[in-house]
Write an enzyme that holds these catalytic residues in place. Structure first.
Site, mmCIF file in Angstrom:
data_model
loop_
_atom_site.group_PDB
_atom_site.id
_atom_site.type_symbol
_atom_site.label_atom_id
_atom_site.label_comp_id
_atom_site.label_asym_id
_atom_site.label_seq_id
_atom_site.Cartn_x
_atom_site.Cartn_y
_atom_site.Cartn_z
ATOM 1 N N ASN A 1 -21.253 -23.303 1.209
ATOM 2 C CA ASN A 1 -20.573 -24.256 2.099
ATOM 3 C C ASN A 1 -21.389 -25.554 2.131
ATOM 4 O OD1 ASN A 1 -18.287 -22.766 3.801
ATOM 5 N ND2 ASN A 1 -19.941 -21.310 3.484
ATOM 6 N N TYR A 2 -21.563 -26.156 0.968
ATOM 7 C CA TYR A 2 -22.494 -27.278 0.808
ATOM 8 C C TYR A 2 -22.394 -28.352 1.899
ATOM 9 C CZ TYR A 2 -24.647 -31.398 -1.354
ATOM 10 O OH TYR A 2 -25.387 -32.527 -1.601
ATOM 11 N N PRO A 3 -21.175 -28.824 2.238
ATOM 12 C CA PRO A 3 -21.119 -29.897 3.257
ATOM 13 C C PRO A 3 -21.811 -29.524 4.571
ATOM 14 C CG PRO A 3 -19.005 -29.693 2.161
ATOM 15 C CD PRO A 3 -19.836 -28.517 1.709
ATOM 16 N N ASP A 4 -21.837 -28.218 4.889
ATOM 17 C CA ASP A 4 -22.462 -27.761 6.135
ATOM 18 C C ASP A 4 -23.981 -27.859 6.113
ATOM 19 O OD1 ASP A 4 -20.053 -27.019 7.171
ATOM 20 O OD2 ASP A 4 -20.345 -24.862 6.918
ATOM 21 N N HIS A 5 -24.566 -27.858 4.933
ATOM 22 C CA HIS A 5 -26.016 -27.704 4.851
ATOM 23 C C HIS A 5 -26.752 -29.019 4.642
ATOM 24 C CE1 HIS A 5 -24.761 -23.670 4.732
ATOM 25 N NE2 HIS A 5 -24.403 -23.679 3.479
#
Lengths: 414, 402
Positions: free
Chosen positions: B170-174
């Protein structure tokens, strides 16, 4: 430097930033510039390396043609200084006297060799914050190593998680390791400025791209630490049954029916498919589908795909998005960059902004990544031409440079 | 050493992914971040794997722990009239209120900006919904992977002839969302301190991820070119890719950015040469041939010694580390002290990320492990609301502090 205190229009009014970096720092500088800081891009006569990065404005090459450069240097001014020579170094030290933040991305040791290391600069300006952004940090066994973006993704562990189960790992697009380093550098530098403005005492910040990538590993490290499980890449098959990319009539959609803790979306997804009259959907109502362990089996993936495929292939991504939205199911179209331009939501938020660019082009680009109601993000002007502000900036610091030269000659600053 | 955000108080209503990560960055930097929770509706990361000893429990998730280091936790039932009064006392002492709910939820809870502003006129009020506070899509539900889909990130990663692969996370979250959010929050705090003016910081979690592929979006908006998936190929470098190494699922990433690096790579790997490969244009034209030659040569070598040999010769190369490698085998991360073991009251000694930066004169590592659910309820009630134990007992019993 202090600005007005009563009527600041920008959150970062009064902050002066010297951006000596290239790809590993220009976006960090942009974040400051776009909130109102006076960001001075310090370039060699050949220009910052970002000027050479693709994509270019179609049909053009040269110092102003790179879209990467144009995007990452909005709202900045440009001064050309030769930091390899004493005159340029002296001008930089004069600029440091009036600066709050210096961003640099040279290999460890280069700034020291130029007489521009933090210990020297803080004698000129004790409140100076200096952010040094490098692939691996200022010290340690890899400190002198080379790294392009893909090497940062590899050694930071994100690369291993990307790609299909039956291929080599595949890197993220668009220099995300470098971007991550820029972004975390900006957070650290902003915090250091917050403190320096109150305490009068600055910081040297050592930012490692590799470490920034590690921040993007989701729960993979904890899975290994606590359960001994090494997470692997999953593309090409559903991450869990009901979660992943599915081909539809006109492209792809991403569905997260089973990927959320507690499986709260499974029953409503099942109900949706039942209401649509999807053949076989009744099978998904069995209680075993509420277990993530079951969703992780190949059997579950296959059953779901067999039921879902005929339905999803018969509908467009927009239809599926709207149907899912009505039921609050996380399903989203996979957009390409051309889809973004016409999204009503982005138009409503005036997300894309424009500024006149070189060669008579109009540069349209992503705008505010955050909306600050009292001190809005703003695009005041585009990226500077190479050396566009050299004269005005050097005139500004000329007197300081001369007095610094006298002090240096007297040996007070080594 | 000091902590840079010491003295900043955050009333933290964020949960799950990007929101909790953003306030964690502030907490690790020294802000007093008070996580407002309730046992009647848990932060779902609390019940998400992995668990210590694989035993589920609200205080046992490693994912939750890493996202909530250095915070304190209070359990308040905001739907209880007295709970709402208590939380307003907390808000009155805060510099920043943060949430990542769908727009409208904070209003329903009785904690809209207009209400909070009455209590604390200079408050920084940060919201991180999926699509932003207003607009036709503002009620959308978002997760990192659906955000990846609608921003172009998912589309851009993978092989051209296969489905979009994305980052696998969930790249955008990290990175994109917590990074941009934390930056904007501290900038607004700086403005608050200088001018006494508060404001709303409205973050649409679709927007920072697009900012991080800005040049590609401009390639369409300016040039009308739609970028597609290109595997590990690079427009300006060849060889550039991920090549197999000895062992199961072991790989090395190699990037050749200059003619000198090509020559060095050729020597280390013993590759054949052609005159046209001594220039970038020639190498880019024969990209596939070069990739095959490199892969044939790396296949029988171990990734780590090969990486070391290539780096010694000046070539950018890195073994493709998995989670166990970054945690236990990487000497650089170890030398920087990236992994911090903290003794959690229920999980015992467990591993946390340090911040990815070091300050010369301030601490950057987390100061304490993630809080147990409601671990600090009593001390926060005493500190912020001047309540005594009898009153706290009563509020627990009547359901306001649960």
């Amino acid at each position: 430097m202090t600005g007005t205190t009563e009527c600041s229009r920008h959150a970062l009014d009064g902050i002066v930033v010297l951006d000596l970096s290239g790809p590993m720092g220009n976006y960090c500088g942009k974040l400051f510039a776009d909130l109102g800081a006076d960001v001075i891009l310090v370039e060699p006569a050949t220009g910052v390396p970002t000027r050479g990065m693709e994509p270019m404005i179609s049909g053009h090459e040269g110092a102003e043609a790179s879209l990467v450069y144009q995007y990452q240097n909005t709202n900045k001014r440009s001064v050309v200084l030769d930091l390899e020579h004493a005159g340029g170094q002296q001008s930089l030290r004069a600029l440091v006297k009036g600066a709050d933040l210096l961003i640099e991305s040279e290999h460890p040791g280069v700034m020291h060799a130029r007489g521009l290391d933090y210990q020297t600069l803080r004698k000129i300006n004790p409140a100076l914050v200096m952010a040094s952004i490098t692939p691996f940090g200022q010290s340690g066994p890899y400190a002198d190593w080379q790294a392009e973006d893909i090497v940062g993704l590899a050694l930071g562990g994100m690369l291993y998680l990307g790609g299909y189960t039956d291929t080599a790992p595949i890197a993220a697009f668009g220099d995300q390791a470098i971007s991550a380093a820029n972004l975390f550098a900006a957070v650290a530098a902003m915090a250091a400025l917050y403190d320096a403005e109150a305490s009068g005492s600055g910081q040297h910040i050592d930012i490692s791209m590799q470490e920034c990538v590690v921040m993007g590993l989701e729960n993979a490290v904890q899975f290994y630490d606590l359960e001994g499980v090494v997470r692997k890449r999953t593309a090409g098959k559903q991450r869990l049954a009901g979660t992943g990319v599915f081909r539809c009539k006109d492209g792809y959609i991403y569905l997260m029916a089973g990927g959320v803790v507690g499986n709260r979306f499974w029953p409503i997804t099942t109900q949706w498919l039942l209401d649509e009259g999807v053949e076989g959907a009744q099978a998904l109502a069995d209680p075993r589908w509420l277990s993530q362990d079951f969703l992780a089996t190949d059997e579950a993936r296959k059953i779901f795909l067999d039921i879902f495929n005929p339905f999803v292939l018969a509908h467009t991504k927009q239809e599926l998005h709207e149907k899912g939205r009505a039921r609050r199911i996380p399903i989203a179209p996979v957009y390409d960059t051309s889809d973004l331009e016409h999204r009503e939501q982005l138009r409503h938020r005036e997300y894309f902004v424009s500024t006149p660019g070189p060669y008579g082009t109009l540069l349209r680009m992503p705008g505010a990544p955050y909306k600050l109601s009292a001190t809005p993000w703003s695009l005041r002007h585009g990226a500077p031409r190479l050396g566009e502000h050299t004269q005005e900036i050097l005139a500004q610091v000329g007197a300081t440079a001369q007095s610094l030269a006298r002090i240096e000659a007297s040996g007070e600053i080594q | 050493m000091k902590r840079l955000l010491h003295g900043v108080t955050v009333a933290d209503f964020t949960w799950i992914g990007a929101g909790a990560y953003a306030t964690k960055l502030l907490a690790d930097l020294g802000a007093d971040v008070i996580k407002i929770e309730t046992s009647t509706r848990l932060d779902s990361l609390r019940v998400g794997r992995p668990f210590k000893d694989k035993i589920p429990g609200v205080n046992r998730s490693g994912y939750f722990a890493d996202r909530n280091s250095s915070k304190r936790s209070i359990t308040i039932n905001l739907k209880h009239a007295e709970g709402l009064v208590l939380v307003k006392k907390l808000v009155a002492r805060a510099n920043l209120v943060a949430n990542n709910f769908t727009p409208g939820i904070m209003d329903k809870l009785g904690l809209s900006y207009d209400v909070v502003k009455q209590i604390r006129p200079d408050i920084v009020y940060a919201s991180m919904s999926m699509q932003g506070a207003t607009g036709p899509d503002c009620k959308d539900l978002g997760y990192g992977l659906t955000i990846g889909a609608v921003t172009g990130i998912q589309h851009l990663i993978g092989l051209p002839d296969r489905e979009p692969a994305g980052t696998g996370t969930n790249y955008p979250d990290h990175i994109p969302n917590p990074g941009h959010a934390a930056f904007a929050m501290i900038a607004a705090l700086r403005h608050q301190r200088r001018t006494g003016q508060g404001q709303v910081v409205d973050i649409a979690q679709t927007e920072p991820p697009m900012a991080m592929i800005g040049p590609s979006i401009m390639n369409y908006l300016v040039n009308r070119k739609v970028d597609g998936r290109r595997g590990n190929a690079h427009p300006a470098m060849a060889p550039h890719g991920v090549y197999p190494c000895r062992g199961e699922d072991r790989w090395i990433a190699i990037a050749v950015a200059s003619d000198a690096q090509w020559s060095a790579l050729r020597q280390v790997l013993g590759l054949p040469d052609k005159p046209e490969w001594s220039h970038k244009t020639g190498r880019l034209a024969d990209r596939d041939t070069l990739d095959n030659l490199v892969a044939e040569s790396t296949r029988d070598r171990h990734a780590i010694p090969l990486m070391e040999a290539l780096q010694k010769a000046g070539v950018a190369a890195g073994a493709v580390h998995d989670a166990s490698d970054v945690l236990t085998h990487d000497p650089q991360l170890a030398a920087r002290g990236h992994w911090l073991v903290m003794d959690h009251p229920e999980m015992g000694p467990s591993t946390y990320n340090s911040a990815p930066f070091r300050f010369s004169d301030a601490d950057s590592a987390p100061s304490s492990p993630a809080p147990l659910l409601g671990q600090h309820t009593r001390e926060i009630c005493r500190e912020f609301m001047s309540l005594d134990d009898v009153e706290i007992d009563r509020l627990v019993e009547c359901g306001a502090l649960i």
